[in-house]
Design a protein around this motif. Structure first.
Motif, mmCIF file in Angstrom:
data_model
loop_
_atom_site.group_PDB
_atom_site.id
_atom_site.type_symbol
_atom_site.label_atom_id
_atom_site.label_comp_id
_atom_site.label_asym_id
_atom_site.label_seq_id
_atom_site.Cartn_x
_atom_site.Cartn_y
_atom_site.Cartn_z
ATOM 1 N N ALA A 4 11.430 9.043 -1.038
ATOM 2 C CA ALA A 4 10.992 7.654 -0.852
ATOM 3 C C ALA A 4 11.270 7.230 0.590
ATOM 4 O O ALA A 4 12.342 7.495 1.137
ATOM 5 C CB ALA A 4 11.712 6.735 -1.827
ATOM 6 N N GLU A 5 10.287 6.600 1.188
ATOM 7 C CA GLU A 5 10.360 6.241 2.609
ATOM 8 C C GLU A 5 10.638 4.747 2.763
ATOM 9 O O GLU A 5 9.945 3.920 2.168
ATOM 10 C CB GLU A 5 9.024 6.592 3.275
ATOM 11 C CG GLU A 5 8.991 6.395 4.755
ATOM 12 C CD GLU A 5 7.699 6.902 5.385
ATOM 13 O OE1 GLU A 5 7.738 7.223 6.577
ATOM 14 O OE2 GLU A 5 6.665 6.972 4.694
ATOM 15 N N VAL A 6 11.651 4.414 3.547
ATOM 16 C CA VAL A 6 11.950 2.998 3.773
ATOM 17 C C VAL A 6 10.748 2.340 4.454
ATOM 18 O O VAL A 6 10.060 2.959 5.264
ATOM 19 C CB VAL A 6 13.250 2.784 4.581
ATOM 20 C CG1 VAL A 6 14.466 3.252 3.810
ATOM 21 C CG2 VAL A 6 13.189 3.436 5.925
ATOM 22 N N CYS B 124 0.822 -1.216 0.000
ATOM 23 C CA CYS B 124 0.000 0.000 0.000
ATOM 24 C C CYS B 124 0.857 1.267 0.000
ATOM 25 O O CYS B 124 0.322 2.369 0.080
ATOM 26 C CB CYS B 124 -0.963 -0.002 1.183
ATOM 27 S SG CYS B 124 -0.153 -0.017 2.803
ATOM 28 N N GLN B 125 2.150 1.119 -0.108
ATOM 29 C CA GLN B 125 3.100 2.229 -0.095
ATOM 30 C C GLN B 125 3.488 2.567 -1.536
ATOM 31 O O GLN B 125 3.439 1.708 -2.418
ATOM 32 C CB GLN B 125 4.333 1.784 0.702
ATOM 33 C CG GLN B 125 5.422 2.792 0.840
ATOM 34 C CD GLN B 125 6.621 2.250 1.623
ATOM 35 O OE1 GLN B 125 6.633 1.094 2.061
ATOM 36 N NE2 GLN B 125 7.625 3.076 1.793
ATOM 37 N N GLN C 168 24.381 1.487 -6.706
ATOM 38 C CA GLN C 168 24.250 1.618 -8.159
ATOM 39 C C GLN C 168 22.884 2.185 -8.535
ATOM 40 O O GLN C 168 22.791 3.084 -9.376
ATOM 41 C CB GLN C 168 24.424 0.256 -8.837
ATOM 42 C CG GLN C 168 25.817 -0.295 -8.810
ATOM 43 C CD GLN C 168 25.872 -1.713 -9.370
ATOM 44 O OE1 GLN C 168 24.965 -2.175 -10.046
ATOM 45 N NE2 GLN C 168 26.946 -2.414 -9.058
ATOM 46 N N ALA C 169 21.825 1.655 -7.923
ATOM 47 C CA ALA C 169 20.468 2.124 -8.228
ATOM 48 C C ALA C 169 20.298 3.588 -7.826
ATOM 49 O O ALA C 169 19.678 4.372 -8.551
ATOM 50 C CB ALA C 169 19.435 1.244 -7.520
ATOM 51 N N ARG C 170 20.865 3.967 -6.691
ATOM 52 C CA ARG C 170 20.790 5.375 -6.243
ATOM 53 C C ARG C 170 21.529 6.281 -7.224
ATOM 54 O O ARG C 170 21.024 7.340 -7.602
ATOM 55 C CB ARG C 170 21.405 5.526 -4.854
ATOM 56 C CG ARG C 170 20.513 5.086 -3.737
ATOM 57 C CD ARG C 170 21.165 5.356 -2.375
ATOM 58 N NE ARG C 170 20.345 4.866 -1.302
ATOM 59 C CZ ARG C 170 19.268 5.489 -0.829
ATOM 60 N NH1 ARG C 170 18.888 6.628 -1.343
ATOM 61 N NH2 ARG C 170 18.577 4.958 0.162
ATOM 62 N N LEU D 108 12.703 3.361 -6.994
ATOM 63 C CA LEU D 108 12.467 4.086 -5.739
ATOM 64 C C LEU D 108 13.447 5.237 -5.551
ATOM 65 O O LEU D 108 13.122 6.249 -4.935
ATOM 66 C CB LEU D 108 12.618 3.139 -4.547
ATOM 67 C CG LEU D 108 11.687 1.945 -4.492
ATOM 68 C CD1 LEU D 108 12.221 0.913 -3.522
ATOM 69 C CD2 LEU D 108 10.302 2.397 -4.109
ATOM 70 N N PHE D 109 14.635 5.094 -6.080
ATOM 71 C CA PHE D 109 15.698 6.061 -5.835
ATOM 72 C C PHE D 109 15.610 7.274 -6.755
ATOM 73 O O PHE D 109 16.415 8.200 -6.652
ATOM 74 C CB PHE D 109 17.054 5.366 -5.900
ATOM 75 C CG PHE D 109 17.099 4.183 -4.961
ATOM 76 C CD1 PHE D 109 17.033 4.363 -3.594
ATOM 77 C CD2 PHE D 109 17.132 2.887 -5.450
ATOM 78 C CE1 PHE D 109 17.027 3.285 -2.720
ATOM 79 C CE2 PHE D 109 17.136 1.800 -4.592
ATOM 80 C CZ PHE D 109 17.077 2.000 -3.227
#
Length: 155
Positions: free
Chosen positions: A139-141, A53-54, A125-127, A133-134
């Motif tokens: 974006a909230e963990v 739901c996030q 790498q993704a960041r 998400l990045f």
């Protein structure tokens, strides 16, 4: 020397082939072992995908589903979480599914108190590439999301 009552004992890894029958969210799925036996609910170890739901939750679920649903995977059961789910490393066609999710920006590398976690390099790498998400600075963990909102309602 005997362990005290209730002491946690390390579990031996258990490796088997299974068919993925359901993907619940970006880090939880059900498999049916090829050797037979009951369906098993598994949680991918070493990462944390957004709650369903996030923001990003459905995208993470759909990415995992597209990668492994109805496919045969190798399951390496390492231990159990506090809900009794097997925490696993999953491979499909020789590729680490957890690393695949994190490097595409569908999950965070799970951080331990004194360790960056097994997928820290993939998250970096993704960041750097602002993937998934990045791409969203806010974006909230999932851990913080659950703390603020509680669990997602069941569908």
């Amino acid at each position: 020397m005997k362990d005290p009552p209730g002491a946690a004992r390390p579990q031996a890894s258990r490796v088997y082939q299974a068919r993925v029958t359901r993907v619940f969210d970006g880090d939880t799925l059900w498999v049916k072992p090829l050797e037979g036996g009951r369906y098993r609910k598994l949680r991918l170890d070493g990462l944390d995908a957004p709650e369903i739901c996030q923001a990003g939750g459905r995208v993470a679920r759909d990415a995992l589903s597209a990668r492994v649903l109805q496919r045969v995977v190798t399951v390496n059961e390492r231990h159990r979480d506090h809900y009794g789910r097997a925490l696993v490393h999953l491979t499909h066609q020789g590729e680490d599914v957890g690393a695949w999710l994190v490097v595409r920006g569908h999950a965070w590398a799970y951080l331990w108190r004194y360790s960056e976690g097994v997928y820290a390099e993939q998250e970096s790498q993704a960041r750097a590439q602002k993937k998934g998400l990045f791409a969203d600075r806010d974006a909230e963990v999932p851990r913080d999301f659950r703390r603020r909102h509680g669990p997602c309602p069941l569908p």
